[in-house]
Design an enzyme around this catalytic site. Structure first.
Site, PDB file in Angstrom:
ATOM      1  N   CYS A  43       0.848  -1.200   0.000  1.00  0.00           N
ATOM      2  CA  CYS A  43       0.000   0.000   0.000  1.00  0.00           C
ATOM      3  C   CYS A  43       0.886   1.254   0.000  1.00  0.00           C
ATOM      4  CB  CYS A  43      -0.903  -0.025   1.236  1.00  0.00           C
ATOM      5  SG  CYS A  43      -1.785   1.505   1.551  1.00  0.00           S
ATOM      6  N   CYS A  46       0.188   3.769   2.756  1.00  0.00           N
ATOM      7  CA  CYS A  46       0.643   3.305   4.070  1.00  0.00           C
ATOM      8  C   CYS A  46       2.134   3.577   4.244  1.00  0.00           C
ATOM      9  CB  CYS A  46       0.364   1.817   4.248  1.00  0.00           C
ATOM     10  SG  CYS A  46      -1.392   1.402   4.175  1.00  0.00           S
TER      11      CYS A  46
END
Length: 126
Positions: A43, A46
């Site tokens: 991600c 993230c």
């Protein structure tokens, strides 16, 4: 000093939250994508937010609180709209990263987790 814990998957999340909720401390839960052997998540959001969230925890979270990082799994699992993180009534996660002050409505989602001013308010305001 803030107690830092990690959980993997939905079962790990449930077990950790059940245990940590009993300690009577403020609990912050951070949901992020699974990381590879080099510590990099699939991600990208993230990867950007993670260091900022960690810095905010160190700077702003009460010493007498708990910070739980939850690995939501790999990309195909997360993208499944029927995964338990999305369907659980306590969470209703739509995006990662998501940061929740447990048992409150206070949360930061997506790029909000990258903003130092929002992170400061998240950890300091009651």
């Amino acid at each position: 000093m803030v107690r830092v814990e990690h959980a993997k998957g939905f079962d790990g999340f449930e077990k950790s939250v059940e245990e940590l909720s009993k300690c009577g401390k403020k609990l912050f839960v951070y949901f992020t994508g699974e990381k590879d052997e080099n510590g990099v998540s699939w991600c990208p959001d993230c990867n950007v937010a993670g260091p900022k969230v960690e810095a905010a925890v160190k700077e702003f979270a009460d010493d007498d609180s708990v910070f739980l990082t939850v690995d939501v799994g790999n990309r195909p699992f997360w993208k499944d709209m029927k995964n338990p993180f999305r369907e659980d009534a306590r969470l209703k996660l739509m995006v990662i990263p998501t940061l929740i002050r447990w048992q409150t409505v206070i949360r930061l989602e997506g790029d909000q987790c990258e903003k130092p001013d929002l992170l400061e308010m998240f950890f300091t305001e009651d």
